[in-house]
Design a protein around this motif. Sequence first.
Motif, PDB file in Angstrom:
ATOM      1  N   MET A   1       0.854  -1.233  -0.082  1.00  0.00           N
ATOM      2  CA  MET A   1      -0.085   0.227  -0.042  1.00  0.00           C
ATOM      3  C   MET A   1       0.696   1.156   0.003  1.00  0.00           C
ATOM      4  N   THR A   2       0.614   2.326  -0.888  1.00  0.00           N
ATOM      5  CA  THR A   2       1.323   3.356  -1.203  1.00  0.00           C
ATOM      6  C   THR A   2       1.141   4.468  -0.014  1.00  0.00           C
ATOM      7  N   THR A   3       1.912   5.393   0.118  1.00  0.00           N
ATOM      8  CA  THR A   3       1.543   6.429   1.222  1.00  0.00           C
ATOM      9  C   THR A   3       0.226   7.078   1.016  1.00  0.00           C
ATOM     10  N   SER A   4       0.017   7.343  -0.279  1.00  0.00           N
ATOM     11  CA  SER A   4      -1.375   8.058  -0.849  1.00  0.00           C
ATOM     12  C   SER A   4      -2.433   7.186  -0.603  1.00  0.00           C
ATOM     13  N   GLN A   5      -2.278   5.928  -0.810  1.00  0.00           N
ATOM     14  CA  GLN A   5      -3.475   4.785  -0.506  1.00  0.00           C
ATOM     15  C   GLN A   5      -3.421   4.783   1.151  1.00  0.00           C
ATOM     16  N   GLN A   6      -2.626   4.863   1.988  1.00  0.00           N
ATOM     17  CA  GLN A   6      -2.724   4.856   3.156  1.00  0.00           C
ATOM     18  C   GLN A   6      -3.420   5.990   3.914  1.00  0.00           C
ATOM     19  N   LEU A   7      -3.141   7.137   3.337  1.00  0.00           N
ATOM     20  CA  LEU A   7      -3.759   8.393   3.830  1.00  0.00           C
ATOM     21  C   LEU A   7      -5.145   8.510   3.318  1.00  0.00           C
ATOM     22  N   ARG A   8      -5.549   7.760   2.130  1.00  0.00           N
ATOM     23  CA  ARG A   8      -6.918   7.975   1.798  1.00  0.00           C
ATOM     24  C   ARG A   8      -7.697   6.978   2.672  1.00  0.00           C
ATOM     25  N   THR A   9      -6.957   5.857   2.984  1.00  0.00           N
ATOM     26  CA  THR A   9      -7.657   4.709   4.087  1.00  0.00           C
ATOM     27  C   THR A   9      -8.144   5.386   5.304  1.00  0.00           C
ATOM     28  N   ILE A  10      -7.106   6.083   5.832  1.00  0.00           N
ATOM     29  CA  ILE A  10      -7.434   6.921   7.033  1.00  0.00           C
ATOM     30  C   ILE A  10      -8.725   8.066   6.826  1.00  0.00           C
ATOM     31  N   ALA A  11      -8.636   8.779   5.615  1.00  0.00           N
ATOM     32  CA  ALA A  11      -9.940   9.672   5.772  1.00  0.00           C
ATOM     33  C   ALA A  11     -11.084   8.884   5.410  1.00  0.00           C
ATOM     34  N   THR A  12     -11.107   7.689   4.761  1.00  0.00           N
ATOM     35  CA  THR A  12     -12.539   7.181   4.311  1.00  0.00           C
ATOM     36  C   THR A  12     -12.900   6.214   5.623  1.00  0.00           C
ATOM     37  N   THR A  13     -11.856   5.538   6.272  1.00  0.00           N
ATOM     38  CA  THR A  13     -12.387   4.835   7.601  1.00  0.00           C
ATOM     39  C   THR A  13     -12.744   5.479   8.796  1.00  0.00           C
ATOM     40  N   TRP A  14     -12.311   6.685   8.937  1.00  0.00           N
ATOM     41  CA  TRP A  14     -12.550   7.370  10.274  1.00  0.00           C
ATOM     42  C   TRP A  14     -14.132   7.404  10.759  1.00  0.00           C
ATOM     43  N   THR A  15     -15.075   7.155   9.675  1.00  0.00           N
ATOM     44  CA  THR A  15     -16.530   7.080  10.152  1.00  0.00           C
ATOM     45  C   THR A  15     -16.636   5.774  10.766  1.00  0.00           C
ATOM     46  N   ASP A  16     -15.823   4.599  10.175  1.00  0.00           N
ATOM     47  CA  ASP A  16     -16.130   3.401  10.930  1.00  0.00           C
ATOM     48  C   ASP A  16     -15.675   3.361  12.203  1.00  0.00           C
ATOM     49  N   LEU A  84      -1.108  12.841  13.486  1.00  0.00           N
ATOM     50  CA  LEU A  84      -1.121  13.321  12.056  1.00  0.00           C
ATOM     51  C   LEU A  84      -1.002  15.016  12.253  1.00  0.00           C
ATOM     52  N   ALA A  85      -1.877  15.455  13.446  1.00  0.00           N
ATOM     53  CA  ALA A  85      -1.672  16.969  13.502  1.00  0.00           C
ATOM     54  C   ALA A  85      -0.373  17.471  13.818  1.00  0.00           C
ATOM     55  N   GLN A 164       8.860  13.154   2.639  1.00  0.00           N
ATOM     56  CA  GLN A 164       7.957  11.983   1.935  1.00  0.00           C
ATOM     57  C   GLN A 164       7.875  10.622   2.855  1.00  0.00           C
ATOM     58  N   GLU A 165       9.078  10.319   3.358  1.00  0.00           N
ATOM     59  CA  GLU A 165       9.353   9.148   4.108  1.00  0.00           C
ATOM     60  C   GLU A 165       8.547   9.456   5.352  1.00  0.00           C
ATOM     61  N   ARG A 166       8.774  10.546   5.959  1.00  0.00           N
ATOM     62  CA  ARG A 166       8.180  10.992   7.442  1.00  0.00           C
ATOM     63  C   ARG A 166       6.701  10.664   7.347  1.00  0.00           C
ATOM     64  N   ILE A 167       6.171  11.190   6.131  1.00  0.00           N
ATOM     65  CA  ILE A 167       4.755  10.981   6.192  1.00  0.00           C
ATOM     66  C   ILE A 167       4.301   9.591   5.963  1.00  0.00           C
ATOM     67  N   GLY A 168       5.004   8.919   5.155  1.00  0.00           N
ATOM     68  CA  GLY A 168       4.809   7.472   4.927  1.00  0.00           C
ATOM     69  C   GLY A 168       4.904   6.693   6.337  1.00  0.00           C
ATOM     70  N   HIS A 169       5.859   7.008   7.112  1.00  0.00           N
ATOM     71  CA  HIS A 169       5.794   6.181   8.361  1.00  0.00           C
ATOM     72  C   HIS A 169       4.854   6.346   9.293  1.00  0.00           C
ATOM     73  N   VAL A 170       4.311   7.634   9.381  1.00  0.00           N
ATOM     74  CA  VAL A 170       3.412   7.883  10.079  1.00  0.00           C
ATOM     75  C   VAL A 170       1.974   7.471   9.690  1.00  0.00           C
ATOM     76  N   ALA A 171       1.610   7.680   8.254  1.00  0.00           N
ATOM     77  CA  ALA A 171       0.563   6.787   7.696  1.00  0.00           C
ATOM     78  C   ALA A 171       0.561   5.381   7.866  1.00  0.00           C
ATOM     79  N   ARG A 172       1.754   4.647   7.948  1.00  0.00           N
ATOM     80  CA  ARG A 172       1.564   3.274   7.848  1.00  0.00           C
ATOM     81  C   ARG A 172       1.065   2.902   9.386  1.00  0.00           C
ATOM     82  N   GLY A 173       1.818   3.735  10.273  1.00  0.00           N
ATOM     83  CA  GLY A 173       1.557   3.413  11.757  1.00  0.00           C
ATOM     84  C   GLY A 173      -0.128   3.579  11.903  1.00  0.00           C
TER      85      GLY A 173
END
Length: 232
Positions: A1-16, A84-85, A164-173
């Motif tokens: 899963m790419t960083t972009s996909q991970q960030l989209r996953t965070i946004a779309t699963t928040w309601t869950d 994230l903030a 880019q790597e820093r954002i990817g690390h946080v998004a993966r976690g």
Amino acid sequence: MTTSQQLRTIATTWTDLQDALGAPAQLGAFGLGLRGYLARLDQYDAEEAAALRALERDPSQIGERPVPIRLRVFDTMRSIQAGLAELADQIAAEVQREPVSFAPRDWPAAERARRNALARADLADPRRWRFRGNRPPAPYTALWLLARVEHRPGPCRRLNEAQQERIGHVARGAVTRIEAVLDVADRCKELSDENTCACGGRIEVYGGAGATPVARCQGCGALWTEQGIIAA
């Protein structure tokens, strides 16, 4: 899963996650079935673990009480939103350009009006990350970071490789935590030495993603679910 996909996953699963806040409590301890074993697979850092231990005991009560799943979901959401903030603050401080300045008073009226209109529009740009005031919800922050990762237009310079790597690390976690608390990812874990089969073999537990948890002895091959042994 790419960083972009991970960030989209965070946004779309928040309601869950929000829906899961009111979900029935689940017990997570050894001796309470395989779901208890799986519950112990989740890893928390020392600070989070201490917070959960504080929540699971009422000072007026004697004995232990299982932590309701809604507290685990709440802790997950709080940790992700704070992480994230903080990351967005750091990235914005490095790549977001300062707003256009307002015109000096000695400029000609027409030029001053145009410059001030540009400055107000730039300051109010919704693509600009705000360091002050109430922090936006996690989905907004994830999408703001996504825009930076994908080099979308906005008042920001392009990210470098380290950013880019820093954002990817946080998004993966964050995605790992979300998948664990919502039980939407396949998981497999070998239990510790004190939890072995009667034959002495080590036990492997796997499940998640809605599947019924199953345990298997790596020695004799015994297989069982929460209802008992199904093969030996």
